[in-house]
Enzyme design. Structure first.
Site, short mmCIF file in Angstrom:
data_model
loop_
_atom_site.label_atom_id
_atom_site.label_comp_id
_atom_site.label_asym_id
_atom_site.label_seq_id
_atom_site.Cartn_x
_atom_site.Cartn_y
_atom_site.Cartn_z
N GLU A 120 -73.99 31.23 -33.64
CA GLU A 120 -73.93 30.34 -32.48
C GLU A 120 -75.17 30.45 -31.61
O GLU A 120 -75.59 29.48 -30.98
CB GLU A 120 -72.65 30.63 -31.70
CG GLU A 120 -71.42 30.23 -32.50
CD GLU A 120 -70.10 30.61 -31.86
OE1 GLU A 120 -69.24 29.74 -31.72
OE2 GLU A 120 -69.95 31.80 -31.50
N GLU A 140 -64.60 34.15 -37.46
CA GLU A 140 -63.52 34.18 -36.47
C GLU A 140 -62.19 33.74 -37.06
O GLU A 140 -61.13 34.27 -36.70
CB GLU A 140 -63.87 33.27 -35.27
CG GLU A 140 -64.96 33.79 -34.38
CD GLU A 140 -66.33 33.28 -34.79
OE1 GLU A 140 -67.25 33.33 -33.98
OE2 GLU A 140 -66.47 32.83 -35.96
#
Length: 268
Positions: A120, A140
């Site tokens: 990210e 995740e």
């Protein structure tokens, strides 16, 4: 021996090179995982670039054999679950989802493993250079939660819907060649040359007209991130991750992570 009153060691190193600020993730004994201190130190370094007229471009890299293992779940997860952690609004948010917006360019050099929050970071940057040994995974989903640092917003834009979902929904690992195919990185170089190449490109950017560079970034960002749908999705990242951390699946994901086993999810 460290005296109890001594300040904690820096998690992010900084070095000025002319108009560049080199920022190094420096927690290699913890896989360069982001705890609260590291999150704030990186935000502070990026804010320094914004507030210093002599600095025109940032270069982000990592010390040690890997870029980052992502978030330090043991330290940060309880704060996120309680909804008590937020980036100070006066600081630049490295992930570009809350706090101040970065207006000066950022080039990233990545090597070794780059997990979750690391991907990210790349997606929020402007140019990304990968070493041949770099591997990536947005894991995740394997912990019962979802990416909350901007991957759901930017990965589909960069790679296309199917390409992004291929990795967002599985957590599978991929290498530097695949990252290049997806557009996640712009160049793949021999391992050990990634920082040199990133610094070289940052220098080329810093040599251009500063106002023109900032206007270019602002125009491109407005076109890709300025819409109401993007902003609405960004605002929901915090509440949604707080909700997910309160589920049984998220607890199972955390337990499986610490116990180094495969998670068994129930949908609760």
């Amino acid at each position: 021996m460290t005296h109890p009153t001594d300040p904690a060691p820096a998690r992010v190193t900084t070095e000025r090179r002319g108009a560049l600020l080199l920022m190094g993730l420096d927690r290699p004994d913890k896989r360069n995982a982001f705890d609260t201190a590291m999150l704030l130190e990186l935000a502070t370094a990026l804010t320094q670039i914004e507030d210093d007229d002599e600095l025109r471009c940032g270069v982000l890299f990592a010390h040690g054999s890997m870029f980052t293992g992502g978030l330090d779940l043991g330290e940060v997860a309880p704060q996120i679950a309680a909804g008590t952690f937020a980036m100070p609004t006066e600081l630049v948010d490295p992930w570009g989802v809350q706090g101040r917006t970065r207006t000066k360019p950022l080039v990233v050099a990545v090597q070794g493993k780059c997990l979750t929050l690391g991907i990210e970071l790349l997606l929020a940057a402007d140019l990304r250079i990968a070493a041949q040994d770099a591997t990536f995974a947005q894991i995740e989903i394997q912990r019962g939660i979802f990416p909350f640092g901007g991957a759901t917003l930017r990965f589909p834009q960069v790679a296309g819907w199917g390409n992004a979902m291929r990795y967002l929904l599985t957590g599978d690992e991929f290498g530097a060649a695949e990252a290049y195919r997806l557009g996640l990185v712009q160049e793949v170089v021999e391992t050990g040359r990634e920082l040199e190449r990133a610094t070289e490109l940052a220098g080329r950017i810093a040599a251009q007209a500063p106002l023109g560079v900032k206007a270019t970034l602002a125009s491109a960002r407005q076109a890709t991130e300025g819409g109401a749908h993007f902003q609405a999705a960004a605002q929901q990242l915090g509440p949604e991750i707080t909700r997910l951390f309160g589920t049984a699946d998220a607890q199972e994901g955390l337990h499986s992570f610490f116990e180094r086993r495969e998670a068994k999810f129930t949908g609760r």
